[in-house]
Design an enzyme around this catalytic site. Sequence first.
Site, PDB file in Angstrom:
ATOM      1  N   ASP A  13       0.896  -0.606  -0.123  1.00 13.78           N
ATOM      2  CA  ASP A  13      -0.244   0.181   0.030  1.00 13.78           C
ATOM      3  C   ASP A  13       0.951   1.091   0.041  1.00 13.78           C
ATOM      4  O   ASP A  13       0.839   2.339   0.398  1.00 13.78           O
ATOM      5  CB  ASP A  13      -0.274   0.301   1.271  1.00 13.78           C
ATOM      6  CG  ASP A  13      -1.849  -0.900   1.688  1.00 13.78           C
ATOM      7  OD1 ASP A  13      -2.336  -1.637   0.398  1.00 13.78           O
ATOM      8  OD2 ASP A  13      -2.003  -1.293   2.499  1.00 13.78           O
ATOM      9  N   HIS A  41      -5.255  -1.434  -5.326  1.00 16.05           N
ATOM     10  CA  HIS A  41      -3.784  -0.178  -5.921  1.00 16.05           C
ATOM     11  C   HIS A  41      -5.343   0.838  -6.360  1.00 16.05           C
ATOM     12  O   HIS A  41      -6.036   0.329  -7.292  1.00 16.05           O
ATOM     13  CB  HIS A  41      -3.334  -0.978  -7.185  1.00 16.05           C
ATOM     14  CG  HIS A  41      -2.238  -1.991  -7.330  1.00 16.05           C
ATOM     15  ND1 HIS A  41      -1.451  -2.479  -8.605  1.00 16.05           N
ATOM     16  CD2 HIS A  41      -2.186  -2.607  -5.652  1.00 16.05           C
ATOM     17  CE1 HIS A  41      -0.605  -3.207  -6.464  1.00 16.05           C
ATOM     18  NE2 HIS A  41      -0.631  -3.464  -5.952  1.00 16.05           N
TER      19      HIS A  41
END
Length: 423
Positions: A13, A41
């Site tokens: 992340d 994403h």
Amino acid sequence: MSVTAIVGAQWGDEGKGRIVDYLAQDADMVIRYQGGDNAGHTVINSYGKFALHILPSGIFNPNTLCLVGAGTVVNFSTMKEELVAVNKVGLDGSNLRIDTRAHLIMPYHCMLDGAEEQQKDAKWAIGTTKRGIGPVYADKASRVGIRAGDILNPDRLRTRLEMLIPRKNRELEYYQLPAVNLDELMDLCASWKKEFGSRIIDSLPVVRDAVLTGKNIIMEGQLGIMRDLDWGIYPYVTSSNPTAGGTCAGAGISPRRIDAIYGIVKAYSTSVGGGPFPVELLDEVGDKLRTIGGEYGATTGRPRRCGWFDAVAASYSCWINGFTGIAVTKLDVLDSFETIKLCKAYQLGDEVIDYVPETALQDIATPIYEEWEGWRCDTSEARAWDDLPAQAKAYLKRIEALTGAPIKMVSVGAEREQLIIID
Ligand code: GDP
Ligand code: IMO
Ligand code: MG
């Protein structure tokens, strides 16, 4: 033109999706090389905001061939949902291909993932995304997996499933889960073939020709090194190699052909799921990072654990991955802090160490911090290095020095253009 790997340098992340989306404006090909729809994403561009799970983040450029590579694991049902979201904004997604070697995530993989996690107590739970990642890679390693190409050949598929189903049903029975049945799985695969059959290709000649003709190729990593199967916080890891080494196996590109390896580094630390996280802040500072940074999982919505930048993890990451450059993301999240801390070493008993030790020792490692003066002003409009306040530049230079690779990009907001490119 070149081959560039985009790699998560921390616990995942870090902002890989937004960097790939930016670079894909000018890319001929984007290849996802490992992982599956456990990825989340986030991409924000003129088409809107998307959390991509299995589609490569180049999907918004119709001229970019988006390849879900041999090292990935694919759930065609979730891929279909994602394509619908992309279709809704007027893109046909016809630039998507899947390598014939990618393994298929079947419904039983997701069921087993959930059941295996449920059996563990709080200390040992990995906190998986329950997308079937561990079970599907286990089948791959046991050489019993079903690959994308198998659905194009129903006779072969039926034989493979006939061999596999008794074994799967024994596992399902152990967890008191319903058995799977051959005809249902054949029907599911037939529907996937109808939907995706024409996109399943042997990517080798396509990638080889692109490399040999000097095309611009991006390899998009999933997750980050600290959850790498070999170099992460085992057993609290995913079941593939997000590291730069994983790009070669997963995309089918030799290490000698890679021109650049960019580590994506968040300006602080976050981790979602179980396992040690030495810089974790369980106080109001951690809460503030989470709130300002919007640190909630893009796939599961879980709150992410937050802490200051961990330079021990970053330099470890740089060593294993061999970064030629780094992109520092989310600098703007630190805009309002009076002081900013950075972990430069770990205390381990009487010893001070500057590398990431194996998992059991990370549990007892305590971070040694240094303090930096905050800049206390808005950086979100900065578009050049010199637009940044002096304190932010000093902090970034320290990250660069401790990580060990030059900063190539700094992001100051989630939108595509909120990016500083450094020559
Ligand atoms: P990935 O899995 O590495 O692609 O990263 P995620 O998308 O899971 O998490 C990154 C989060 O930070 C997303 O919500 C992005 O929209 C957001 N983001 C990315 N870059 C920036 C940035 O520079 N500033 C801010 N404030 N948010 C960012
Ligand atoms: P992106 O690509 C952050 C974590 C899970 C769990 C461990 C194993 O968006 O950075 P898995 O489902 O892979 O078996 O879970 O890894 N995890 C992630 N953490 N970002 C991700 O992806 C993740 N994918 C999995 O929380 O601890
Ligand atoms: Mg993510």
